[in-house]
Scaffold this active site. Structure first.
Site, mmCIF file in Angstrom:
data_model
loop_
_atom_site.group_PDB
_atom_site.id
_atom_site.type_symbol
_atom_site.label_atom_id
_atom_site.label_comp_id
_atom_site.label_asym_id
_atom_site.label_seq_id
_atom_site.Cartn_x
_atom_site.Cartn_y
_atom_site.Cartn_z
ATOM 1 N N SER A 69 -41.006 -4.523 -84.773
ATOM 2 C CA SER A 69 -39.940 -4.637 -86.340
ATOM 3 C C SER A 69 -40.535 -3.371 -86.926
ATOM 4 O O SER A 69 -41.354 -3.067 -87.072
ATOM 5 C CB SER A 69 -39.665 -5.637 -86.666
ATOM 6 O OG SER A 69 -38.729 -5.426 -87.768
ATOM 7 N N TYR A 84 -40.616 -14.223 -91.113
ATOM 8 C CA TYR A 84 -40.257 -13.712 -90.325
ATOM 9 C C TYR A 84 -41.434 -12.280 -89.784
ATOM 10 O O TYR A 84 -41.634 -11.335 -88.175
ATOM 11 C CB TYR A 84 -38.833 -13.013 -90.327
ATOM 12 C CG TYR A 84 -38.705 -11.627 -89.271
ATOM 13 C CD1 TYR A 84 -38.394 -12.582 -87.559
ATOM 14 C CD2 TYR A 84 -38.306 -10.555 -89.095
ATOM 15 C CE1 TYR A 84 -38.080 -10.781 -87.391
ATOM 16 C CE2 TYR A 84 -38.007 -9.509 -88.246
ATOM 17 C CZ TYR A 84 -37.726 -10.419 -86.794
ATOM 18 O OH TYR A 84 -37.195 -8.942 -85.750
ATOM 19 N N LYS A 114 -43.519 -10.899 -86.076
ATOM 20 C CA LYS A 114 -43.676 -9.650 -85.910
ATOM 21 C C LYS A 114 -45.222 -9.062 -85.886
ATOM 22 O O LYS A 114 -45.655 -8.372 -84.328
ATOM 23 C CB LYS A 114 -42.758 -8.655 -85.560
ATOM 24 C CG LYS A 114 -41.566 -9.114 -85.704
ATOM 25 C CD LYS A 114 -41.540 -9.549 -84.449
ATOM 26 C CE LYS A 114 -40.165 -10.133 -84.300
ATOM 27 N NZ LYS A 114 -39.668 -10.467 -82.939
HETATM 28 P P1 NAD Z 1 -30.655 -12.463 -81.413
HETATM 29 O O1 NAD Z 1 -30.945 -13.231 -81.952
HETATM 30 O O2 NAD Z 1 -29.045 -11.902 -80.966
HETATM 31 O O3 NAD Z 1 -30.665 -12.748 -79.889
HETATM 32 C C1 NAD Z 1 -32.217 -13.231 -79.349
HETATM 33 C C2 NAD Z 1 -31.595 -13.931 -78.256
HETATM 34 O O4 NAD Z 1 -33.086 -15.067 -78.432
HETATM 35 C C3 NAD Z 1 -30.867 -15.039 -79.286
HETATM 36 O O5 NAD Z 1 -29.656 -15.087 -77.569
HETATM 37 C C4 NAD Z 1 -31.385 -16.390 -78.798
HETATM 38 O O6 NAD Z 1 -30.706 -17.615 -78.248
HETATM 39 C C5 NAD Z 1 -32.920 -16.022 -77.765
HETATM 40 N N1 NAD Z 1 -34.284 -17.122 -77.866
HETATM 41 C C6 NAD Z 1 -34.425 -17.071 -79.677
HETATM 42 N N2 NAD Z 1 -35.354 -18.764 -79.329
HETATM 43 C C7 NAD Z 1 -35.396 -18.488 -77.903
HETATM 44 C C8 NAD Z 1 -36.239 -19.621 -77.185
HETATM 45 N N3 NAD Z 1 -37.613 -19.864 -77.652
HETATM 46 N N4 NAD Z 1 -36.292 -19.053 -75.541
HETATM 47 C C9 NAD Z 1 -35.081 -18.386 -75.243
HETATM 48 N N5 NAD Z 1 -34.032 -17.939 -75.855
HETATM 49 C C10 NAD Z 1 -34.559 -17.787 -77.278
HETATM 50 O O7 NAD Z 1 -31.175 -10.864 -82.246
HETATM 51 P P2 NAD Z 1 -31.174 -9.117 -81.321
HETATM 52 O O8 NAD Z 1 -30.969 -8.837 -82.878
HETATM 53 O O9 NAD Z 1 -30.525 -9.326 -80.304
HETATM 54 O O10 NAD Z 1 -32.666 -9.370 -81.719
HETATM 55 C C11 NAD Z 1 -33.263 -9.127 -80.608
HETATM 56 C C12 NAD Z 1 -35.159 -9.392 -80.554
HETATM 57 O O11 NAD Z 1 -35.456 -8.007 -81.017
HETATM 58 C C13 NAD Z 1 -35.746 -10.751 -82.013
HETATM 59 O O12 NAD Z 1 -37.278 -10.991 -80.962
HETATM 60 C C14 NAD Z 1 -35.605 -9.856 -83.072
HETATM 61 O O13 NAD Z 1 -36.175 -10.295 -83.797
HETATM 62 C C15 NAD Z 1 -36.084 -8.204 -83.172
HETATM 63 N N6 NAD Z 1 -35.699 -7.418 -84.136
HETATM 64 C C16 NAD Z 1 -34.335 -6.795 -83.609
HETATM 65 C C17 NAD Z 1 -33.918 -6.241 -85.140
HETATM 66 C C18 NAD Z 1 -32.208 -6.669 -85.564
HETATM 67 O O14 NAD Z 1 -32.365 -5.976 -87.352
HETATM 68 N N7 NAD Z 1 -31.721 -6.513 -85.110
HETATM 69 C C19 NAD Z 1 -34.629 -5.806 -85.611
HETATM 70 C C20 NAD Z 1 -36.168 -5.024 -85.848
HETATM 71 C C21 NAD Z 1 -37.068 -6.559 -84.603
HETATM 72 C C1 WQD Z 2 -30.354 -2.671 -95.986
HETATM 73 C C2 WQD Z 2 -29.852 -1.949 -96.761
HETATM 74 C C3 WQD Z 2 -30.645 -3.545 -98.476
HETATM 75 C C4 WQD Z 2 -27.623 -6.349 -97.386
HETATM 76 C C5 WQD Z 2 -33.307 -6.470 -92.221
HETATM 77 C C6 WQD Z 2 -35.022 -6.152 -91.628
HETATM 78 C C7 WQD Z 2 -36.223 -5.896 -90.830
HETATM 79 C C8 WQD Z 2 -35.194 -5.773 -89.546
HETATM 80 C C9 WQD Z 2 -33.835 -5.465 -89.790
HETATM 81 C C10 WQD Z 2 -35.191 -7.556 -87.956
HETATM 82 C C11 WQD Z 2 -31.551 -2.271 -97.847
HETATM 83 C C12 WQD Z 2 -28.994 -3.086 -98.104
HETATM 84 C C13 WQD Z 2 -28.280 -5.060 -97.867
HETATM 85 C C14 WQD Z 2 -26.204 -6.228 -98.138
HETATM 86 C C15 WQD Z 2 -27.138 -4.495 -99.964
HETATM 87 N N1 WQD Z 2 -34.335 -6.619 -88.830
HETATM 88 N N2 WQD Z 2 -28.016 -4.487 -98.425
HETATM 89 N N3 WQD Z 2 -25.853 -5.567 -99.483
HETATM 90 O O1 WQD Z 2 -33.542 -5.491 -94.847
HETATM 91 O O2 WQD Z 2 -33.704 -2.763 -94.175
HETATM 92 O O3 WQD Z 2 -34.483 -4.786 -92.582
HETATM 93 O O4 WQD Z 2 -33.102 -5.959 -90.652
HETATM 94 O O5 WQD Z 2 -36.247 -7.289 -87.781
HETATM 95 O O6 WQD Z 2 -36.920 -6.758 -90.901
HETATM 96 O O7 WQD Z 2 -36.125 -7.253 -92.525
HETATM 97 O O8 WQD Z 2 -31.852 -4.416 -93.227
HETATM 98 O O9 WQD Z 2 -29.362 -4.582 -93.547
HETATM 99 O O10 WQD Z 2 -30.611 -6.246 -93.983
HETATM 100 O O11 WQD Z 2 -30.648 -4.398 -95.174
HETATM 101 O O12 WQD Z 2 -27.284 -3.003 -100.751
HETATM 102 O O13 WQD Z 2 -25.468 -7.797 -98.328
HETATM 103 O O14 WQD Z 2 -29.093 -2.579 -97.318
HETATM 104 O O15 WQD Z 2 -31.177 -3.799 -99.844
HETATM 105 O O16 WQD Z 2 -31.545 -1.478 -98.538
HETATM 106 P P1 WQD Z 2 -33.500 -3.851 -93.914
HETATM 107 P P2 WQD Z 2 -30.918 -5.582 -94.093
#
Ligand code: NAD
Ligand code: WQD
Length: 338
Positions: free
Chosen positions: A127, A153, A157
């Site tokens: 991330s 969190y 990562k």
């Molecule tokens: P998500 O929660 O929709 O998907 C994660 C999946 O992993 C889920 O289906 C959950 O059931 C499964 N899971 C969790 N722990 C597990 C375990 N111990 N064994 C087996 N399955 C398990 O999340 P997502 O948004 O699809 O994110 C996927 C990955 O990408 C995550 O690692 C998340 O941290 C990373 N990521 C997400 C974002 C985002 O904004 N969505 C941004 C950056 C990184």
């Molecule tokens: C985006 C922008 C908020 C909600 C997070 C995690 C990051 C990654 C992606 C997993 C910011 C503003 C938000 C709301 C708002 N996830 N906001 N009102 O914080 O950039 O990243 O998700 O890895 O690790 O930290 O994403 O969507 O929460 O916020 O004004 O109700 O929207 O302040 O500027 P963020 P976000």
């Protein structure tokens, strides 16, 4: 390729399973459904007309997961499994350290235990959060990581990237890629799969679509006093299908070693700009109120995408309007999620 997809029933995983099937790869999903529904994969099967092999296993259950791995052989592993709610990680850090680091260690132990001389490459869901308070813009893969990460969190990562680096150093046959996603939003254009957050969404895009659908009453805009064009925070929102296709492209990387690669668009968008783009596809104003800044938020974050172009031959192809239109189609056709 035969590809293990951990966490493949989740938001990004399910879209990636779809992209893999479209490119004739064979995904095998392991997920414990702790934050997802099997319905996501049923729908991917329905869209593609292809069956999906699914195993309900917790990666942290080493006994169950390692016996599964002993019976299987994969060319590559996409490791999405993990928890992702920033606020929950502050309230319950041990849950995050145990699951996110535990699942990654368990996966790498299973690979190390294999007698194969060419271990499957691991592509890890990292991330942009690893850049913490780094102020260099755009953020490049050489920008400082680790300093100023504001939540457990984000640390999971950062630590998992370190674990992958050290594992590769100890075993040169091993290849690992950490894809640092910026802000994935949107849904598959069919409207059949999308983001299905449990409870009230933490992230901006699903919050906006739930306000637009009437499920939530108004958006809180967290601060309009940042040093940005309209005072609201800037992020690099990337369509989830672009993220999915970035993973398929990463399967083709042959350079050994560890690589961290940004998956973003390179474009910064403010909160108000995203809100306006959603209003255009929804066709009506979306209620909001400006509230104080959210603790831990930074003003601005967007990616330098040149390494992805060079190493993966990939760049994003979908814009914010498309992401908003697809997210809205998913939300309006599935008001209760799966
Ligand atoms: P998500 O929660 O929709 O998907 C994660 C999946 O992993 C889920 O289906 C959950 O059931 C499964 N899971 C969790 N722990 C597990 C375990 N111990 N064994 C087996 N399955 C398990 O999340 P997502 O948004 O699809 O994110 C996927 C990955 O990408 C995550 O690692 C998340 O941290 C990373 N990521 C997400 C974002 C985002 O904004 N969505 C941004 C950056 C990184
Ligand atoms: C985006 C922008 C908020 C909600 C997070 C995690 C990051 C990654 C992606 C997993 C910011 C503003 C938000 C709301 C708002 N996830 N906001 N009102 O914080 O950039 O990243 O998700 O890895 O690790 O930290 O994403 O969507 O929460 O916020 O004004 O109700 O929207 O302040 O500027 P963020 P976000």
């Amino acid at each position: 390729m035969r590809v293990l997809v951990t966490g493949g029933a989740g938001y990004i995983g399910s879209h990636t399973v779809l992209a893999l099937l479209e490119q004739e790869h064979i995904p095998v999903v392991v997920d414990n459904l702790s934050n997802s529904s099997i319905e996501s994969l049923n729908r991917v099967s329905e869209i593609t007309g292809k069956p999906i092999e699914f195993h309900n296993i917790d990666l942290c259950d080493e006994h169950a997961f390692h016996s599964f791995m002993r019976e299987q052989s994969f060319d590559a592993i996409l490791h999405f499994a993990g928890f992702k709610a920033v606020g929950e990680s502050v309230a319950n850090p041990l849950k995050y350290y145990k699951n996110n680091i535990g699942s990654t260690v368990s996966l790498l132990k299973a690979i190390n235990a294999s007698t194969s001389t060419s271990p499957p490459k691991v592509i890890f869901s990292s991330s942009a959060t690893v850049y913490g308070s780094s102020t260099e813009l755009p953020l490049t893969e050489t920008s400082k990581t680790g300093d100023g990460i504001t939540n457990p969190y984000g640390y999971t990562k950062f630590v998992c990237e370190r674990i992958l680096t050290d594992t590769v150093a100890a075993n040169p046959a091993f290849q690992a890629i950490a894809l640092r996603y910026f802000n994935p939003i949107g849904a598959h254009e069919s409207g059949r799969i999308g983001e299905d957050p449990a409870g009230i969404p933490d992230n901006l895009a699903p919050f906006i679509t739930q306000v637009a659908s009437g499920k939530l009453s108004e958006l809180s805009v967290f601060g309009d006093d940042y040093d940005t064009a309209d005072g609201t925070g800037i992020r690099d929102y990337i369509h989830v299908m672009d993220v999915a296709e970035g993973h398929v492209a990463a399967l083709g990387v042959s350079e050994p070693g560890f690589h961290a690669i940004n998956l973003g668009t390179g474009q910064g968008t403010t909160v108000f700009e995203l809100l306006t783009a959603f209003e255009a596809v929804v066709g009506s104003p979306i209620p909001y109120a400006v509230t104080p800044r959210r603790p831990g938020d930074i003003a601005e974050c967007y990616a330098d995408t040149s390494l992805a172009k060079k190493l993966l031959g990939w760049s994003s192809t979908r814009d914010i309007s498309k992401a908003c239109a697809d997210a809205w189609r998913w939300q309006s056709q599935n008001p209760q999620g799966y």
